[in-house]
Design a protein around this motif. Structure first.
Motif, mmCIF file in Angstrom:
data_model
loop_
_atom_site.group_PDB
_atom_site.id
_atom_site.type_symbol
_atom_site.label_atom_id
_atom_site.label_comp_id
_atom_site.label_asym_id
_atom_site.label_seq_id
_atom_site.Cartn_x
_atom_site.Cartn_y
_atom_site.Cartn_z
ATOM 1 N N ALA A 1 0.834 -1.202 0.000
ATOM 2 C CA ALA A 1 0.000 0.000 0.000
ATOM 3 C C ALA A 1 0.869 1.253 0.000
ATOM 4 O O ALA A 1 0.583 2.230 -0.707
ATOM 5 N N ALA A 2 1.939 1.230 0.791
ATOM 6 C CA ALA A 2 2.862 2.369 0.820
ATOM 7 C C ALA A 2 3.554 2.544 -0.531
ATOM 8 O O ALA A 2 3.700 3.666 -1.031
ATOM 9 N N ASN A 3 3.963 1.441 -1.134
ATOM 10 C CA ASN A 3 4.617 1.498 -2.439
ATOM 11 C C ASN A 3 3.722 2.164 -3.488
ATOM 12 O O ASN A 3 4.193 2.953 -4.315
ATOM 13 N N GLN A 4 2.445 1.851 -3.454
ATOM 14 C CA GLN A 4 1.520 2.400 -4.447
ATOM 15 C C GLN A 4 1.432 3.913 -4.370
ATOM 16 O O GLN A 4 1.160 4.580 -5.375
ATOM 17 N N ARG A 5 1.707 4.477 -3.200
ATOM 18 C CA ARG A 5 1.600 5.928 -3.003
ATOM 19 C C ARG A 5 2.961 6.610 -2.874
ATOM 20 O O ARG A 5 3.028 7.800 -2.558
ATOM 21 N N GLY A 6 4.033 5.866 -3.097
ATOM 22 C CA GLY A 6 5.359 6.457 -3.018
ATOM 23 C C GLY A 6 5.778 6.840 -1.607
ATOM 24 O O GLY A 6 6.591 7.752 -1.422
ATOM 25 N N ILE A 7 5.260 6.128 -0.623
ATOM 26 C CA ILE A 7 5.560 6.413 0.785
ATOM 27 C C ILE A 7 6.801 5.629 1.188
ATOM 28 O O ILE A 7 6.874 4.411 0.947
ATOM 29 N N PRO A 8 7.792 6.269 1.810
ATOM 30 C CA PRO A 8 9.021 5.547 2.194
ATOM 31 C C PRO A 8 8.729 4.399 3.163
ATOM 32 O O PRO A 8 7.915 4.538 4.085
ATOM 33 N N VAL A 9 9.419 3.288 2.950
ATOM 34 C CA VAL A 9 9.283 2.108 3.807
ATOM 35 C C VAL A 9 10.646 1.788 4.405
ATOM 36 O O VAL A 9 11.607 1.541 3.673
ATOM 37 N N ILE A 10 10.716 1.794 5.728
ATOM 38 C CA ILE A 10 11.960 1.502 6.441
ATOM 39 C C ILE A 10 11.839 0.101 7.024
ATOM 40 O O ILE A 10 10.851 -0.222 7.693
ATOM 41 N N LEU A 11 12.822 -0.738 6.788
ATOM 42 C CA LEU A 11 12.827 -2.114 7.287
ATOM 43 C C LEU A 11 13.939 -2.292 8.307
ATOM 44 O O LEU A 11 15.111 -2.041 8.009
ATOM 45 N N ASP A 12 13.567 -2.719 9.501
ATOM 46 C CA ASP A 12 14.535 -3.030 10.559
ATOM 47 C C ASP A 12 14.584 -4.546 10.716
ATOM 48 O O ASP A 12 13.681 -5.147 11.299
ATOM 49 N N PRO A 13 15.637 -5.212 10.202
ATOM 50 C CA PRO A 13 15.711 -6.676 10.207
ATOM 51 C C PRO A 13 16.242 -7.220 11.537
ATOM 52 O O PRO A 13 17.275 -7.893 11.581
ATOM 53 N N VAL A 14 15.532 -6.951 12.616
ATOM 54 C CA VAL A 14 16.008 -7.279 13.960
ATOM 55 C C VAL A 14 16.352 -8.767 14.070
ATOM 56 O O VAL A 14 15.513 -9.640 13.842
#
Length: 267
Positions: free
Chosen positions: A84-97
């Motif tokens: 959903a974020a990708n479709q709107r160009g919203i940044p996605v931060i991934l924390d691979p804990v």
């Protein structure tokens, strides 16, 4: 690039606009991450249900995915929110804990990377390198690797492979898009003695990225520098973990252009 002025400008934007940062994060850090975002000036929301994450992510300024306490339903929710974020160009931060500690964690991170477009991967050296090298192991959620030239090169390769920013925390942090790189020297060792401060950094990176979508590399570097210098300010108040965290929140809330000009170490 003048990172001092960039950091001040982005911090001002966060405090003026209070961007909504949607977190799908772990049980351990929900409360501190929310407080860290509030103190910085952003608006946190913790939403995990598959029935609402796509809608919530679509209205956010940034989405932060944190795999600290894994569950199948949460993984599904992360992918739904990420798309959903990708479709709107919203940044996605991934924390691979803890990526690299178990096969399940590593596979989960790779699954999220395959299914969504991640803007920033933020972790310690062994977590990030587990995405590229099968035999890198993680001790709990702590880094077992130093930031050697080989790790810097591998981080650049991962950034190019996934067309994203890779941000690795260490004694000196590195942030790269595979071509450009920043090094950040701010921060204090006591920050590693308080649960959730690394996860909080991922959340704050989300806040900075929310107000600077045109240059996520600089935004992430600014987030690292500001966060670290607030740790330095907090240490001047207390050298004990409990009261240090309170002082750290106060520093996130009160630090401004004067402190950034004096303490920021980003090059």
């Amino acid at each position: 690039m003048d990172m001092t002025n960039t950091t001040i400008e982005l911090l001002d934007k966060i405090r003026q606009n209070a961007p909504l940062v949607h977190n799908i994060t772990n049980f351990v850090v929900m409360n501190p991450s929310a407080n860290i975002l509030l103190a910085t000036g952003a608006s946190p929301v913790m939403a995990h249900s598959r029935k609402e994450v796509a809608e919530m992510a679509a209205m956010a300024g940034a989405l932060v995915l944190n795999i600290g306490t894994l569950a199948e339903k949460w993984i599904e929710a992360m992918v739904l929110a990420g798309k959903a974020a990708n479709q709107r160009g919203i940044p996605v931060i991934l924390d691979p804990v803890g990526a690299g500690a178990t096969g399940y964690r590593t596979r989960t991170v790779k699954h999220i990377l395959d299914e969504t477009k991640i803007s920033v991967i933020r972790g310690n050296a062994s977590e990030v390198l587990s995405l590229a090298v099968d035999d890198v192991k993680t001790k709990g959620v702590d880094s077992s690797l130093s930031l050697s030239d080989e790790i810097v090169a591998a981080a650049g390769a991962i950034a190019r492979q996934h067309a994203c920013i890779v941000a690795i925390s260490g004694e000196k942090d590195i942030i790269t898009d595979g071509t450009r790189m920043f090094r950040v020297a701010n921060g204090v060792p006591l920050m590693t003695r308080v649960t959730g401060l690394g996860c909080g950094l991922s959340a704050v990176a989300g806040a900075f990225c929310a107000v600077a979508r045109e240059d996520l590399l600089a935004a992430t570097a600014a987030a690292f520098g500001f966060y670290g210098l607030c740790g330095e300010l907090a240490l001047a108040v207390s050298d004990r973990p409990g009261s240090f965290f309170v002082a750290f929140l106060d520093s996130l809330y009160s630090a401004g252009s004067g402190e950034v000009h004096k303490h920021l170490m980003v090059d």
